[in-house]
Design a protein around this motif. Sequence first.
Motif, short mmCIF file in Angstrom:
data_model
loop_
_atom_site.label_atom_id
_atom_site.label_comp_id
_atom_site.label_asym_id
_atom_site.label_seq_id
_atom_site.Cartn_x
_atom_site.Cartn_y
_atom_site.Cartn_z
N THR A 240 63.20 33.21 32.71
CA THR A 240 61.77 33.46 32.92
C THR A 240 60.99 32.22 32.50
O THR A 240 60.52 32.12 31.35
N ASP A 242 57.96 31.15 33.36
CA ASP A 242 56.56 31.47 33.08
C ASP A 242 56.54 32.81 32.35
O ASP A 242 56.58 33.88 32.97
N ARG A 358 65.06 24.57 36.78
CA ARG A 358 63.87 25.35 36.46
C ARG A 358 63.26 24.83 35.16
O ARG A 358 63.90 24.87 34.11
N PRO A 360 60.43 25.07 32.17
CA PRO A 360 59.53 26.07 31.55
C PRO A 360 58.07 25.71 31.79
O PRO A 360 57.67 24.55 31.78
N HIS A 361 57.27 26.74 32.02
CA HIS A 361 55.84 26.55 32.27
C HIS A 361 55.12 26.29 30.95
O HIS A 361 55.57 26.69 29.87
N ASN A 363 52.42 27.69 30.04
CA ASN A 363 51.97 28.96 29.48
C ASN A 363 53.01 29.54 28.52
O ASN A 363 52.65 30.18 27.52
N THR A 364 54.28 29.34 28.81
CA THR A 364 55.33 29.84 27.92
C THR A 364 55.24 29.16 26.57
O THR A 364 55.35 29.80 25.51
N ASN A 367 51.97 30.34 24.76
CA ASN A 367 52.06 31.73 24.32
C ASN A 367 52.93 31.86 23.07
O ASN A 367 52.65 32.69 22.20
N GLN A 677 49.10 21.31 35.07
CA GLN A 677 49.71 22.22 34.11
C GLN A 677 51.14 21.76 33.79
O GLN A 677 52.11 22.52 33.89
#
Length: 777
Positions: A240, A242, A358, A360-361, A363-364, A367, A677
């Motif tokens: 995951t 995001d 992949r 990581p975003h 936002n991760t 957060n 971002q």
Amino acid sequence: MAGSKFQYDESGGTFFYFLFSFLALVVIPCTYYFWPKRKDKATNVDRNVCQCEPCAIKSNYLENKEPWRKVKDQAIKFLLLSGWLALILTGYKVLNLKHDYVAWDPFEVLGIDPGSTPVEIKKAYRRLSLIFHPDKDTGDEKKFLMITKAFRALTDEEARKNWEMYGNPDGPGATSFGIALPSWIVEKENSFLVLGLYALVVMIALPVAVGVWWYRSVKYGTDQVLLDTTYLYYYFLHKTPDMALKRALMIISASGEFHRRQNSEIIERPSDNYEVNCLMKELSTSLGENNKEKPLYYPYSLKARALLHAHLSRKKLPPSTLEIDRMKIVKKCPILLQEFVQCVGHLTLLALAGRISRKPHVNTLENGMKLSRLIVQGLWESKSPLLQLPHITEDMLRFFSLRKRGSIRSIRDLAAIKEDDRRSLLRSLTDEHYHNVMLVMSRMPLLSLTVKTEVVDDEDSSTITTGAIVTITVHLKRQSMKVLMEDSANGVSEDFGVDGNKEPGDSDEETAQGEAQAGDSPKTKKGWNRNKGKKKGSKGAKMKKRVPLSQKQKTNQAEQDNQQQQNDPPIKANGTSHPVEKPPKDTKPSKINESDDEDAASHSDESEASLISNRAEEKQRNDDDDEEEWNKCQQKLLKRDKVLETKPKKSHSVHCPYFPDDKQEFWWIYMLDRRRQDLISVPVFLTSLIDEEQVELKVTAPHKPGIYRYWVIVRSDSYVDCDVMAPVKLDVKEAKAAPINAEWDISEEEEANKDDDSAVEDSDLVASDDDDDDESD
């Protein structure tokens, strides 16, 4: 060994020396590290400490969380005092020991002076022989043998020589080595006990201790986080990229530290099934109990998740069961979230290197940082940051939003208003409660930062080229909110915060977006950036008043520069200058020519002196430049050493009454491209910000030239709404191509030496050719 003699200590003299040294090496360090250090209870009752109800409950819990603490402290004190007593007694015994070895002096045995004559020596021997001879009534055989030995050492030439050389009239004897252990250790009757003790310590206790240490250490990584927990974070972050805030909370609650098999501190009770189910029904938020991902649906994970939700909602739990479990789980969360953020940074580096697909975003990452401070303060993300202050309730927040002169939405807004307005807003509080609010708010952090960009180890450190390693130096200055409160009381408004380094090209819209990116809520309007547009407009108006030069003025300026270049003397490659000497037209001798020659000679002498002085000045200048460059290199090395040093994890204590332990202020620092971002640098975790601190971020410049705008963001792991940010502009230029045929500057002396060397080599070659011709003939 021939001529050697080994013997154990019969009297115990050398053994006491060994025992005294051993006790000193053990007792002194143990006293320094293990002596109980506890604060008096009287110091806790102070007006400089918050006395709100949650803080009082927390202080009582910290005092009573170890019921055997007093007994343990008393036992440690008793052992340390016993060690000191044994050390003192051993030292007293060592000072009063009678040494077995005494220097043998024949003059002392005979009772005469060292400068006595042979006649006096014989008289003393006869006198003592009449007294101590064995045939006499007062005789002493041992004493008589010593007198005879002393007389022979002073009268016999060979015996005296042996005494002067070896200290013994009989010559060199066997070398004696004493072992600082009593002789009963090697006695036959005690051999079984000695061997049994040796086997117990070396063959059983030591291997078991090493095995237990290895088994415990191999399970943990950095900061005592289980390796299984780290692998779990990597798996879900890759799955995951995001990740929402509640999803991150689910991953943290599934950590192995909350499982009974991997953490013996976790308690599992038969009543957990009933109490946890009741708690899950009371919580208004969804816990995701229907999730079928392993280990998210395991009972220990559901229990930890429910307790974390109850903690963020500030619900009261049964004090003897779930409240104890909540404290143990919440206490472990900041370290786990630090590991979570570090895993995001590692995966970002792997994605940039092309090892994983992949990435990581952002936002991760953010957060995870937000979740850390929310757990420390016991708040949800949607709640007001003013609830971090004691005695502030949600009902009081309505009056803050209805204020006529502007709503109060953050702690900084509350600190920036005047004292009278602040007291009127909090008029429902008593004087004691108001004092607690002001005390906590005055100690909260107020950060300001400056950013500097440079290319280290480059000739032009200010120029950034494509692909260069850019060093972003972030200088943080930490002040307390008390400074802002005092300025508001004095009528002074200072601009601390995120846009202190705002570039002229940045628009107000971008600034507002950046503030929303760094803050907890995109709707929050920072009060200290409301009047930025006016300042920017006034600055632009001043810039328009500058009048450029006309074309005629530019032409006149160019002519003046050319005329000055023609009048200046020619400059050599080494930087020195001298006037050009023209040959005289008339070579006939005359008085005028002689005077001219004298003037020319004096002028040439002056030119040579000036040339020498210029060279000396240039050499001094070069030495100064070398010294300055050396000092810069030393400063860079010192900076690198400071980076490599392990910094202590201690800064300022955090007011967190719902966190079960003392918490220090820590900060995450990273660089972000907010338009894309995209994370530009791996987050740096700062743990030692007391007053000022300097952090370096290493980033790679883009591979295409242009102007790039990034943001340096500093986030707190303990306080909500205390983040700061600053813009960074990178003017990336095309890298210069390396010259193919490089021309090196060679001085005249080096050229002359080179010509001499070549001439010598040619002469050697000619001589060798002549020798070869002679041999052939």
